[in-house]
Design a protein around this motif. Structure first.
Motif, PDB file in Angstrom:
ATOM      1  N   GLY A  60       4.252   2.361  -9.115  1.00 55.41           N
ATOM      2  CA  GLY A  60       4.069   0.264  -8.335  1.00 55.41           C
ATOM      3  C   GLY A  60       2.175   0.811  -8.217  1.00 55.41           C
ATOM      4  N   LEU A  74       1.419  -1.459 -10.891  1.00 62.10           N
ATOM      5  CA  LEU A  74       0.838  -2.828 -10.414  1.00 62.10           C
ATOM      6  C   LEU A  74      -0.209  -3.491  -9.531  1.00 62.10           C
ATOM      7  CD1 LEU A  74       4.595  -4.000  -9.584  1.00 62.10           C
ATOM      8  CD2 LEU A  74       3.181  -4.199 -11.904  1.00 62.10           C
ATOM      9  N   TRP A  75      -0.162  -2.447  -8.832  1.00 57.03           N
ATOM     10  CA  TRP A  75      -1.423  -3.052  -7.821  1.00 57.03           C
ATOM     11  C   TRP A  75      -2.482  -2.750  -8.517  1.00 57.03           C
ATOM     12  CZ3 TRP A  75      -4.508   0.216  -4.828  1.00 57.03           C
ATOM     13  CH2 TRP A  75      -4.432   1.227  -4.821  1.00 57.03           C
ATOM     14  N   GLN A 129      -2.864  -6.879  -8.524  1.00 50.41           N
ATOM     15  CA  GLN A 129      -1.271  -7.998  -7.544  1.00 50.41           C
ATOM     16  C   GLN A 129      -0.150  -8.334  -9.110  1.00 50.41           C
ATOM     17  OE1 GLN A 129      -2.690 -10.679  -5.194  1.00 50.41           O
ATOM     18  NE2 GLN A 129      -4.091  -9.353  -3.489  1.00 50.41           N
ATOM     19  N   GLY A 140       1.047  -1.476  -0.167  1.00 54.41           N
ATOM     20  CA  GLY A 140      -0.277  -0.011  -0.190  1.00 54.41           C
ATOM     21  C   GLY A 140       1.076   1.442  -0.205  1.00 54.41           C
TER      22      GLY A 140
END
Ligand code: HEA
Ligand code: HEA
Ligand code: CUA
Ligand SMILES: [Cu+2]
Lengths: 556, 261, 204
Positions: free
Chosen positions: A548, A551-552, A556, A285
């Motif tokens: 980042g 990606l999430w 995931q 997160g």
């Protein structure tokens, strides 16, 4: 896998600084030297402050004032609080690690203003020595680290004035440092490095520095007013002259509440660096972590009056500050749950750095929960100014910040020195510290609830046994320092050679030699867009565009 | 589930507080039990998670691989933002309610002391008295006014009813008491642990504190604000008498204008 | 694990160290100054907050005098506002490499600053109250004194800049106008504070 290092090597440069150990005593402008100066200087003051804590706990072995005179007790207590906050936690979590790490993280060769940086450091030792020496010259200040007037106006003036002067110097140092961090993070980033790609510690330091710049000057102004009351007999805070003592408290806590986040936000940042490396997992997160830091900064500026629930504030004010304070638990909670999620499913290496980080989480959650309880006015009315509060904040400053400092030393020692610390001694240190700490401070909750006020040299005999347990815990904490000191000193000479990147970490400071060369990189600084890209095979993401959050979001 | 039940049980059954001896102490203890339950659940839950992770996901010797590359999970994040938010909101509202029942939300400075209050002098903070003004009108018992003076290093209690000063506080059980406090030199704080009440006594700014003692006995009054070298020795006691005893005490003192200093 | 791709090799690293390692970039220095001024403004904010709270809750003690006249401070406000404009002219001229005119404007600004300080002194000596007389008096002197300290510092900075831009090739010139700009930003800041101060202390 997401690191791009230019192959070009820059021409060899003449060394900028003196080399050898002597540079640590010089007016060096190398951020790594300054960082270590902060660390070592801070640790020396920690030993001094800890020795004072030892004196406090010795006095409290018995319910009567026998170990030292009552006014000496107050002096020791004031010095202990001031030294621990202004000369240990604040300089170390900000100055030491900030200076050492931030230039690496933004891909720079030094801080934005190296000379200002050196000035900021060199304000600290004289201020600290002045503060300590006041004890031997005239007797130190004896009105607590909060220096509430009218007490601070009526106690012996010289000690109080020296206290004010040194806190002003330390505040100045902290402001200079804060300006430097803000400029370095915002302005000195390597081209191509976006804000949302920075390691979390940068965000923590950005938030902290904003707090420093906004709140420390208010403390400075307040202390100047206080010193006028003492020296020039003005009446700002002197009720005899129509002054208002509660205004001082507002101004003081306007700084000193943010100050507690100045002590803990960088620690949050450091933990966010340590855990992913040793769990071999990305920081969970990232984006919410950034927002919660900023939320803590904003909320932290508007909760100060929770220290004043019994000082005669109007009811609406108490209500507002209760709610605002309790809400800080939400962004803080996000960070804690994110760390737990970072641990979850990892390949956790149970080394000293991780143990101390997890010890931090456990202790801080307990301290945070008692903090939220304290934020409730009716609850605070009973326990304000008791040992319950002492327990609360030691759980946070010691169980939180100091544990993180130890974790960070275990984590970055190979970087700084180039040798590994001994793991067995490290674990022994952790065990002793953790047990001693809880033994010392957990019983204090009970003391506070049952009627023992803080800042007393003598107390009701019914509390004797529990105080002795607490003192035993303090002794254990003192003992726990020994394996640590031995470890740190001996490993510098005999420790196993670490190699450049013993933890196989991805954050930029590990992508150079250990210890790093004077200007950090032999060639150009690498561009690290995924400081936490563990677990992703390198060829699966598009190095040019992925971040980042991409990606999430993609699940995931 | 087990965790929640266990937490509730601990919260309800472990008592860390001294006896309650004033009308608002039981209210306070109720709040304490709620906070303690919530805190226990949270704390045990988090410690449990950590221990579990550390054991379950520890790195086995020789293992070099990475963990799962999960960088976040939006529903999870929303979940653990919302839950604490709801919890603190609940706790905040609940403690507001508690505070109101303790009399903390009464606007201050309006004649708590009847004729005693100097009209133009502002009263600063403290805990006012919903209960008393209600009880006063319904039961007809007026609150007992006491003027408290704090100085380095003692409390003095002036009873306007008998116009005498005492070094020890006597109050009758089950009758509201209304303190008006002022300090002579530096800030002190008036604290009776068994009453769960504390109020700073501030020079230049009078404060008020209202309460109703409910249990006879002798309790200590503690100064809770650092006020100088003898701060630790600045204590006194409050004697909660039965109504008859209190009247006798009041009478006996009324005869000698200055009593036991 | 670490794949090294030279794709960004063409990007220069940030701190280009040509000859001079430790030197800061001018734009960063300006940024730092601005941050510092935010901090400085917070110091004033603390004083203002204290003053306003005192005013709201602490009545003047019986017998204490706290009366302020308007003419002098109004004059002072005008002096400072004008000086901000003259300082601006100086900067414009420096960038046009007209050092002589720049210095003239600078001198004028410095004179205005000195005039401000002088008239502040006059006000101090004619006021019917002293530093330690009462709460308002103390706060008044603390605020105006702290501000006066800033003006003094600013005037000194102007005089230094004035001295250093004697020649077009001097320490401060069209090529290196950072010191002048820094002094100018600081001066505008000090003016801005005065305006707030004037409103809070004298007008309300
Ligand atoms: C690093 C220092 C630090 C930090 C971070 C904190 C954090 C907090 N503090 Fe503390 N505090 C101090 C240092 C610190 N404190 C000091 C030094 C004093 C005494 C000063 C003196 O008088 O000398 C003090 C005193 C103090 C008081 C005054 C007590 C009194 O004197 O009567 C209060 C009252 O509200 C308070 C509250 C809080 C709260 C609510 C937090 C919150 O930020 C905590 C938030 C964290 C959590 C809650 C844990 C993690 C969250 C979760 C796991 C989510 C779920 C949780 C819930 C739903 C509750 N603190
Ligand atoms: C911010 C950080 C911080 C830290 C790390 C600590 C650490 C400790 N504190 Fe501190 N404390 C404060 C901040 C801190 N404290 C503050 C702000 C106050 C309030 C002051 C006030 O009221 O004004 C306070 C007050 C305070 C009190 C309350 C006093 C009172 O109210 O009467 C107590 C009592 O137990 C105490 C104990 C301890 C102990 C046992 C430690 C231990 O953890 C210390 C452990 C460390 C050591 C034991 C050092 C080990 C080394 C040696 C012993 C070697 C000896 C060295 C030489 C001889 C050179 N502290
Ligand atoms: Cu009176 Cu402490
Ligand atoms: Cu706080």
């Amino acid at each position: 896998m997401t690191i791009t290092a230019p192959q070009k090597t820059a021409p060899a440069l003449p060394p900028l600084q003196p080399t050898g150990w002597l540079r640590y005593l010089s007016f060096s402008v190398d951020h790594k030297v300054i960082g270590l100066q902060y660390l070592i200087c801070g640790f020396a003051f920690y030993l001094i402050g800890g020795a004072m804590a030892g004196a406090i706990r010795t006095e409290l072995l018995s319910p009567v004032s026998d170990f030292m005179a009552r006014d000496v007790y107050n002096q020791i207590l004031t010095l202990h609080g001031t030294v621990m906050i202004f000369l240990w936690i604040v300089p170390v979590v900000n100055g030491a690690f900030g200076n050492y790490l931030i230039p690496f993280y933004v891909g720079a060769r030094d801080m934005a203003y190296p000379r200002l940086n050196a000035v900021a450091f060199w304000l600290i030792p004289p201020a600290g020595l002045m503060l300590i020496s006041s004890y031997f010259i005239t007797g130190a200040a004896q009105s607590g680290w909060t220096a509430y007037p009218p007490l601070s106006i009526t106690t012996p003036a010289t000690g109080q004035i020296i206290w004010i002067l040194s806190v002003l110097l330390l505040g100045g140092s902290s402001i200079f440092g804060g300006i430097n961090f803000i400029a370095t993070i915002l302005k000195l980033r390597r081209p191509g490095l976006k804000l949302m790609q920075l390691p979390m510690y940068c965000w923590a330091m950005l938030g902290t520095s904003i707090l420093v710049v906004l709140s420390t000057p208010v403390l400075a102004g307040t202390l100047i007013m206080l010193s006028f009351d003492i020296v020039a007999h003005t009446g700002f805070f002197n009720p005899g002259m129509g002054g208002n003592v509660v205004v001082y408290q507002h101004l003081f806590w306007f700084y000193s509440h943010p100050a507690v986040y100045i002590m803990v936000l960088p620690a949050f940042g450091l933990v966010s660096e340590i855990l992913p490396v040793h769990c071999r997992k990305p920081l969970f997160g990232y984006t919410t972590m950034v927002y919660s830091i900023m939320a803590i900064v904003v909320l932290g500026l508007v909760v100060w009056a929770h220290h004043m629930f019994t000082s005669g504030t109007p009811p609406w004010m108490r209500l507002f500050f209760t709610i605002a304070t309790a809400f800080i638990a939400v962004p803080t909670g996000i960070k804690f749950f994110n760390w737990l999620a970072t641990l979850w499913g990892g390949r956790i290496s149970l080394n000293s750095a991780v143990l101390f980080s997890c010890g931090f989480i456990v202790n801080f959650v307990l301290g945070g929960i008692t903090g939220v309880a304290l934020a409730q006015v009716p609850f605070d009315v009973h326990v304000h100014d008791t040992y319950f509060v002492v327990a609360h904040f030691h759980y946070i400053v010691y169980g939180g910040s100091v544990f993180v400092i130890f974790a960070s030393i275990y984590h970055w020692y190979p970087k700084i020195i180039g040798r590994m610390l001994d793991e067995h001694l490290g674990r022994l240190h952790f065990l002793l510290t953790f047990i001693g700490f809880n033994l010392c401070f957990a019983p204090q909750h009970w003391l506070g609830l049952n009627g023992m006020p803080r800042r007393v040299a003598e107390y009701d005999p019914q509390f004797e046994l529990v105080n002795q347990i607490s003192s035993a815990g303090a002794l254990l904490m003192a003992i726990s320092t020994l394996p640590f000191l031995w470890n740190v000193i001996a490993s510098a000479f005999y420790g196993a050679i670490a190699g450049d990147n013993p933890w196989r970490a991805l954050t930029p400071e590990w992508l150079t030699s250990s210890p790093p060369p004077v200007e950090n990189w032999k060639g150009d600084p690498p561009l690290v867009t995924h400081p936490y890209g563990y677990g992703t095979p390198g060829d699966e993401i598009d190095l040019n565009s992925a971040s980042g959050s991409d990606l999430w979001r993609s699940g995931q | 589930m087990l965790l929640v039940l266990g937490g509730l049980w601990i919260g309800q059954n472990i008592n860390l507080l001294p006896v309650d001896a004033s009308a608002n102490a039981p209210i306070y203890d109720e709040l304490f039990r709620v906070l303690f339950s919530i805190g226990t659940i949270l704390f045990i839950g988090i410690v449990g998670l950590i221990l579990f992770s550390l054991v379950r996901f520890r790195r086995r010797p020789g293992e070099l691989g990475d963990g799962l590359a999960m960088e976040g999970n939006l529903p999870l994040e929303v979940f653990w933002t919302a839950v604490p938010a709801i919890v603190v909101l609940f706790v905040g509202l609940y403690s507001y309610d508690i505070y109101e029942r303790m009399g903390g939300m009464v606007p201050l400075g309006h004649g708590n002391h009847g004729s005693e209050t100097v009209a133009d002098q502002r009263v600063w903070g403290g805990i006012g008295s919903t209960q008393d003004s209600q009880t006063a009108t319904t039961t007809g018992i007026p609150p007992l006014p006491i003027e408290v003076t704090a100085m380095q290093f003692a409390f003095l209690f002036h009873y306007p009813d008998g116009d005498f000063i005492s070094g020890e506080m006597h109050v009758p059980v089950d009758r509201p008491v209304s303190l008006r406090m002022e300090a002579k030199d530096v800030i002190h704080a008036f604290w009776i642990p068994e009453f769960r009440l504390k109020q700073d006594v501030i020079p230049g700014q009078p404060t008020v504190l209202d309460f109703t003692p409910t249990r006879t006995g002798t309790y200590s009054i503690v100064c809770a604000e650092l006020c100088g070298p003898y701060h630790g020795g600045m204590r006194s006691s409050v004697v909660v008498d039965s109504t008859d005893d209190f009247d006798t005490w009041l009478q006996s003192n009324r005869k000698l204008p200055v009593a036991e200093a | 694990m670490t794949s090294l791709t030279p794709q960004n090799a063409q990007l220069d690293h940030v701190d280009d160290h040509d000859e001079d390692h430790g030197s800061e970039h001018p734009d960063h220095r300006m940024f730092g100054l601005a941050t510092f001024l935010v901090a400085d403004a917070m110091t004033f904010a603390g004083f203002f907050a204290a003053y306003l709270t005192f005013k709201a809750v602490n009545p003047l003690m019986p017998g204490a005098i706290y009366e302020l006249e308007l003419p002098l401070p109004t004059l002072n406000t005008i002096l400072l506002l004008v000086s901000s404009a003259t300082f601006h002219r100086a900067g414009v001229n420096l960038r046009k490499q007209q050092n002589e005119r720049c210095r003239l404007w600078l001198m004028l600004t410095a004179m205005l600053g000195l005039a401000f300080l002088a008239s502040q002194m006059v006000e101090y000596f004619t006021l019917p109250f002293g530093l330690a007389d009462n709460l308002y008096a103390s706060t008044f002197y603390a605020l105006t004194g702290f501000h006066g300290l800033h003006v003094t510092l600013g005037t000194l900075m102007i005089l230094i800049v004035w001295w250093q831009c004697r020649t077009p090739s001097g320490r401060i010139s069209a090529n290196n106008h950072f010191p002048l700009e820094a002094a100018e930003l600081y001066w505008h800041f000090v003016d801005g504070i005065w305006v707030i101060l004037f409103v809070i202390l004298y007008l309300i």
